[in-house]
Design a protein around this motif. Structure first.
Motif, PDB file in Angstrom:
ATOM      1  N   GLU A  17      38.572 101.534  31.458  1.00  0.00           N
ATOM      2  CA  GLU A  17      39.364 101.707  32.666  1.00  0.00           C
ATOM      3  C   GLU A  17      40.853 101.824  32.349  1.00  0.00           C
ATOM      4  O   GLU A  17      41.361 101.174  31.440  1.00  0.00           O
ATOM      5  CB  GLU A  17      39.128 100.515  33.589  1.00  0.00           C
ATOM      6  N   VAL A  18      41.556 102.646  33.134  1.00  0.00           N
ATOM      7  CA  VAL A  18      42.998 102.831  33.010  1.00  0.00           C
ATOM      8  C   VAL A  18      43.628 102.459  34.352  1.00  0.00           C
ATOM      9  O   VAL A  18      43.189 102.925  35.401  1.00  0.00           O
ATOM     10  CB  VAL A  18      43.342 104.291  32.654  1.00  0.00           C
ATOM     11  N   VAL A  19      44.642 101.606  34.307  1.00  0.00           N
ATOM     12  CA  VAL A  19      45.363 101.216  35.514  1.00  0.00           C
ATOM     13  C   VAL A  19      46.845 101.488  35.326  1.00  0.00           C
ATOM     14  O   VAL A  19      47.358 101.477  34.213  1.00  0.00           O
ATOM     15  CB  VAL A  19      45.154  99.725  35.872  1.00  0.00           C
ATOM     16  N   ALA A  20      47.532 101.733  36.440  1.00  0.00           N
ATOM     17  CA  ALA A  20      48.975 101.950  36.409  1.00  0.00           C
ATOM     18  C   ALA A  20      49.686 100.612  36.323  1.00  0.00           C
ATOM     19  O   ALA A  20      49.073  99.557  36.506  1.00  0.00           O
ATOM     20  CB  ALA A  20      49.409 102.711  37.654  1.00  0.00           C
ATOM     21  N   SER A  21      50.977 100.651  36.066  1.00  0.00           N
ATOM     22  CA  SER A  21      51.747  99.418  35.908  1.00  0.00           C
ATOM     23  C   SER A  21      51.746  98.568  37.175  1.00  0.00           C
ATOM     24  O   SER A  21      51.910  97.363  37.116  1.00  0.00           O
ATOM     25  CB  SER A  21      53.177  99.734  35.484  1.00  0.00           C
ATOM     26  N   ASP A  22      51.515  99.201  38.333  1.00  0.00           N
ATOM     27  CA  ASP A  22      51.462  98.444  39.585  1.00  0.00           C
ATOM     28  C   ASP A  22      50.062  97.907  39.883  1.00  0.00           C
ATOM     29  O   ASP A  22      49.824  97.319  40.927  1.00  0.00           O
ATOM     30  CB  ASP A  22      51.950  99.301  40.746  1.00  0.00           C
ATOM     31  N   GLY A  23      49.113  98.127  38.946  1.00  0.00           N
ATOM     32  CA  GLY A  23      47.755  97.624  39.117  1.00  0.00           C
ATOM     33  C   GLY A  23      46.795  98.604  39.751  1.00  0.00           C
ATOM     34  O   GLY A  23      45.592  98.336  39.836  1.00  0.00           O
ATOM     35  N   GLU A  24      47.284  99.766  40.198  1.00  0.00           N
ATOM     36  CA  GLU A  24      46.412 100.751  40.827  1.00  0.00           C
ATOM     37  C   GLU A  24      45.470 101.366  39.787  1.00  0.00           C
ATOM     38  O   GLU A  24      45.894 101.773  38.709  1.00  0.00           O
ATOM     39  CB  GLU A  24      47.242 101.864  41.458  1.00  0.00           C
ATOM     40  N   LYS A  25      44.186 101.438  40.113  1.00  0.00           N
ATOM     41  CA  LYS A  25      43.200 102.038  39.217  1.00  0.00           C
ATOM     42  C   LYS A  25      43.411 103.551  39.174  1.00  0.00           C
ATOM     43  O   LYS A  25      43.506 104.197  40.205  1.00  0.00           O
ATOM     44  CB  LYS A  25      41.795 101.718  39.706  1.00  0.00           C
ATOM     45  N   VAL A  26      43.504 104.100  37.967  1.00  0.00           N
ATOM     46  CA  VAL A  26      43.717 105.534  37.783  1.00  0.00           C
ATOM     47  C   VAL A  26      42.395 106.230  37.462  1.00  0.00           C
ATOM     48  O   VAL A  26      42.123 107.320  37.943  1.00  0.00           O
ATOM     49  CB  VAL A  26      44.736 105.794  36.647  1.00  0.00           C
ATOM     50  N   GLY A  27      41.565 105.613  36.638  1.00  0.00           N
ATOM     51  CA  GLY A  27      40.301 106.212  36.242  1.00  0.00           C
ATOM     52  C   GLY A  27      39.828 105.636  34.931  1.00  0.00           C
ATOM     53  O   GLY A  27      40.089 104.469  34.624  1.00  0.00           O
ATOM     54  N   TYR A  28      39.167 106.484  34.136  1.00  0.00           N
ATOM     55  CA  TYR A  28      38.578 106.054  32.869  1.00  0.00           C
ATOM     56  C   TYR A  28      39.004 106.991  31.752  1.00  0.00           C
ATOM     57  O   TYR A  28      39.081 108.208  31.948  1.00  0.00           O
ATOM     58  CB  TYR A  28      37.047 106.055  32.977  1.00  0.00           C
ATOM     59  N   LEU A  29      39.248 106.434  30.586  1.00  0.00           N
ATOM     60  CA  LEU A  29      39.584 107.245  29.417  1.00  0.00           C
ATOM     61  C   LEU A  29      38.405 108.147  29.092  1.00  0.00           C
ATOM     62  O   LEU A  29      37.294 107.676  28.897  1.00  0.00           O
ATOM     63  CB  LEU A  29      39.912 106.340  28.232  1.00  0.00           C
ATOM     64  N   ASP A  30      38.657 109.452  29.085  1.00  0.00           N
ATOM     65  CA  ASP A  30      37.582 110.422  28.961  1.00  0.00           C
ATOM     66  C   ASP A  30      37.744 111.331  27.749  1.00  0.00           C
ATOM     67  O   ASP A  30      36.790 111.584  27.036  1.00  0.00           O
ATOM     68  CB  ASP A  30      37.545 111.260  30.247  1.00  0.00           C
ATOM     69  N   LEU A  31      38.952 111.827  27.517  1.00  0.00           N
ATOM     70  CA  LEU A  31      39.196 112.808  26.455  1.00  0.00           C
ATOM     71  C   LEU A  31      40.407 112.408  25.627  1.00  0.00           C
ATOM     72  O   LEU A  31      41.325 111.776  26.136  1.00  0.00           O
ATOM     73  CB  LEU A  31      39.467 114.190  27.063  1.00  0.00           C
ATOM     74  N   VAL A  32      40.397 112.803  24.355  1.00  0.00           N
ATOM     75  CA  VAL A  32      41.545 112.598  23.472  1.00  0.00           C
ATOM     76  C   VAL A  32      41.926 113.969  22.920  1.00  0.00           C
ATOM     77  O   VAL A  32      41.097 114.661  22.347  1.00  0.00           O
ATOM     78  CB  VAL A  32      41.209 111.631  22.312  1.00  0.00           C
ATOM     79  N   PHE A  33      43.176 114.353  23.133  1.00  0.00           N
ATOM     80  CA  PHE A  33      43.665 115.646  22.662  1.00  0.00           C
ATOM     81  C   PHE A  33      44.557 115.430  21.455  1.00  0.00           C
ATOM     82  O   PHE A  33      45.442 114.575  21.482  1.00  0.00           O
ATOM     83  CB  PHE A  33      44.460 116.353  23.767  1.00  0.00           C
ATOM     84  N   ARG A  34      44.329 116.237  20.410  1.00  0.00           N
ATOM     85  CA  ARG A  34      45.095 116.105  19.162  1.00  0.00           C
ATOM     86  C   ARG A  34      46.071 117.246  18.983  1.00  0.00           C
ATOM     87  O   ARG A  34      45.847 118.351  19.455  1.00  0.00           O
ATOM     88  CB  ARG A  34      44.149 116.110  17.966  1.00  0.00           C
TER      89      ARG A  34
END
Length: 87
Positions: A17-34
């Motif tokens: 899970e990824v959340v913003a600094s204010d605690g709002e849920k953004v989503g889930y780590l899905d892809l990594v770009f190089r």
């Protein structure tokens, strides 16, 4: 900070899970770009988990902070991000 992680380590965090600094849920780590030249991870693709709901959010790897010391050792990890840009 996640800029110390290599590509394989970041890939292993997929689904966390990824959340913003204010605690709002953004989503889930899905892809990594190089970076094409260096092979170093540069961007993370964040998915909200719902098909066809909204576009993925792209985050630069720099500035993303895991909220645990060793995120690869636990099932649920939250990442704090400071700025969100949707493309």
């Amino acid at each position: 900070m996640l800029e110390t992680y290599d590509y394989e380590q970041l890939k292993g965090l997929g689904g966390h899970e990824v959340v913003a600094s204010d605690g709002e849920k953004v989503g889930y780590l899905d892809l990594v770009f190089r970076d094409e030249t260096t092979g170093q991870p540069e961007w993370l693709g964040i998915w909200d988990g719902l098909p066809d709901s909204k576009p993925r959010v792209l985050l630069p790897v720099r500035g993303v902070e895991p909220l645990t010391q060793r995120p690869e050792t636990v099932d649920v990890v939250r990442f704090r991000i400071w700025r969100i840009q949707s493309f």
